[in-house]
Design a protein around this motif. Sequence first.
Motif, short mmCIF file in Angstrom:
data_model
loop_
_atom_site.label_atom_id
_atom_site.label_comp_id
_atom_site.label_asym_id
_atom_site.label_seq_id
_atom_site.Cartn_x
_atom_site.Cartn_y
_atom_site.Cartn_z
N ARG A 38 -51.90 1.31 12.18
CA ARG A 38 -51.12 0.93 13.46
C ARG A 38 -49.83 2.45 13.21
NH1 ARG A 38 -51.90 -4.25 10.78
NH2 ARG A 38 -49.43 -3.72 9.83
N GLU A 39 -49.61 2.70 12.30
CA GLU A 39 -48.43 3.98 11.91
C GLU A 39 -49.90 5.01 13.06
OE1 GLU A 39 -45.86 6.36 12.19
OE2 GLU A 39 -45.71 4.73 11.49
N VAL A 40 -51.15 5.85 12.74
CA VAL A 40 -51.54 6.65 13.25
C VAL A 40 -51.83 5.93 14.77
CG1 VAL A 40 -54.28 7.45 13.59
CG2 VAL A 40 -52.94 7.20 11.27
N VAL A 41 -51.71 5.04 15.20
CA VAL A 41 -51.97 4.40 16.37
C VAL A 41 -50.52 4.55 16.96
CG1 VAL A 41 -52.14 2.34 18.08
CG2 VAL A 41 -53.74 3.15 16.01
N ARG A 42 -49.85 4.20 16.47
CA ARG A 42 -48.00 4.54 17.07
C ARG A 42 -48.15 5.60 17.40
NH1 ARG A 42 -45.61 2.40 12.69
NH2 ARG A 42 -46.17 0.28 13.34
N HIS A 43 -48.58 6.94 16.19
CA HIS A 43 -48.43 8.26 16.23
C HIS A 43 -48.90 8.75 17.25
CE1 HIS A 43 -47.35 12.72 15.08
NE2 HIS A 43 -48.85 12.36 15.59
N VAL A 44 -50.26 8.15 17.55
CA VAL A 44 -50.63 9.07 18.78
C VAL A 44 -50.39 8.36 20.12
CG1 VAL A 44 -53.41 9.28 19.85
CG2 VAL A 44 -53.15 9.60 16.88
N TYR A 45 -50.07 7.23 20.14
CA TYR A 45 -49.72 6.54 21.76
C TYR A 45 -48.06 7.46 22.00
CZ TYR A 45 -48.46 3.75 25.24
OH TYR A 45 -47.96 2.28 26.11
N SER A 46 -47.10 7.68 20.86
CA SER A 46 -46.08 7.75 21.21
C SER A 46 -46.75 9.30 22.16
CB SER A 46 -44.70 7.78 20.62
OG SER A 46 -45.44 8.75 19.15
N ALA A 47 -47.22 10.21 21.36
CA ALA A 47 -47.29 11.74 21.50
C ALA A 47 -48.22 11.50 22.97
CB ALA A 47 -48.70 12.75 20.88
N LEU A 48 -49.14 11.08 23.73
CA LEU A 48 -49.66 11.21 24.53
C LEU A 48 -48.62 10.62 25.71
CD1 LEU A 48 -52.43 9.48 24.07
CD2 LEU A 48 -52.74 11.75 23.87
N TYR A 49 -47.78 9.28 25.64
CA TYR A 49 -47.32 9.08 26.63
C TYR A 49 -45.89 9.71 26.42
CZ TYR A 49 -51.26 6.52 27.70
OH TYR A 49 -52.05 5.86 28.18
N ARG A 50 -44.99 10.88 25.81
CA ARG A 50 -44.30 11.30 25.74
C ARG A 50 -44.15 11.99 27.19
NH1 ARG A 50 -44.47 14.76 21.01
NH2 ARG A 50 -44.44 12.72 20.06
N PRO A 51 -43.00 12.57 27.62
CA PRO A 51 -42.96 13.58 28.69
C PRO A 51 -42.91 14.75 28.35
CG PRO A 51 -41.15 11.75 28.53
CD PRO A 51 -41.39 11.82 27.48
N ILE A 52 -43.69 15.28 28.98
CA ILE A 52 -44.04 17.05 28.25
C ILE A 52 -42.97 17.90 28.59
CG2 ILE A 52 -45.48 18.86 28.69
CD1 ILE A 52 -48.09 17.22 29.36
N GLY A 53 -42.91 18.67 28.15
CA GLY A 53 -41.33 19.31 28.12
C GLY A 53 -40.27 19.29 27.62
N ILE A 54 -40.01 17.67 26.78
CA ILE A 54 -39.03 17.02 26.51
C ILE A 54 -38.18 17.03 25.66
CG2 ILE A 54 -37.14 15.17 27.28
CD1 ILE A 54 -37.97 15.89 29.56
N GLU A 55 -37.43 17.55 24.57
CA GLU A 55 -37.19 17.95 23.60
C GLU A 55 -36.97 16.64 23.34
OE1 GLU A 55 -34.82 21.38 22.16
OE2 GLU A 55 -35.44 22.24 23.25
N VAL A 56 -38.21 16.03 22.23
CA VAL A 56 -37.82 14.79 20.96
C VAL A 56 -36.32 14.54 20.74
CG1 VAL A 56 -38.56 13.32 19.27
CG2 VAL A 56 -40.03 14.23 21.20
N GLY A 57 -35.97 15.68 20.59
CA GLY A 57 -34.31 15.42 20.04
C GLY A 57 -33.30 15.46 20.65
N GLN A 58 -33.68 15.79 21.75
CA GLN A 58 -32.56 15.91 22.97
C GLN A 58 -31.63 14.61 23.73
OE1 GLN A 58 -32.94 18.92 26.61
NE2 GLN A 58 -31.85 18.38 27.27
N LEU A 59 -31.04 14.62 23.53
CA LEU A 59 -30.40 13.67 24.89
C LEU A 59 -30.16 13.32 25.94
CD1 LEU A 59 -26.64 13.14 22.43
CD2 LEU A 59 -28.95 11.44 21.85
N ARG A 60 -30.94 12.08 26.44
CA ARG A 60 -30.82 12.20 28.37
C ARG A 60 -29.36 11.90 28.20
NH1 ARG A 60 -35.09 10.28 30.91
NH2 ARG A 60 -37.17 10.51 29.93
#
Length: 69
Positions: A38-60
């Motif tokens: 589940r952890e590996v799948v969660r990691h892969v899924y979140s990386a695949l569907y994270r918008p490209i070019g957006i920093e994860v730590g940046q607030l919207r």
Amino acid sequence: MASLITAERIADLIKQAPGWALVGLTVPQERLRADARREVVRHVYSALYRPIGIEVGQLRLPLFTTIQP
């Protein structure tokens, strides 16, 4: 929008998954293997569907469309 999904990209993402999860895939206890999967799948899924070019730590910030004279 998600980027192109290829076998190479998925392989790289699995390689980048948390170490404990990768090791956990090989343990004898089924419950721990399931948690690791589940952890590996969660990691892969979140990386695949994270918008490209957006920093994860940046607030919207909200977008305001009104113009003040």
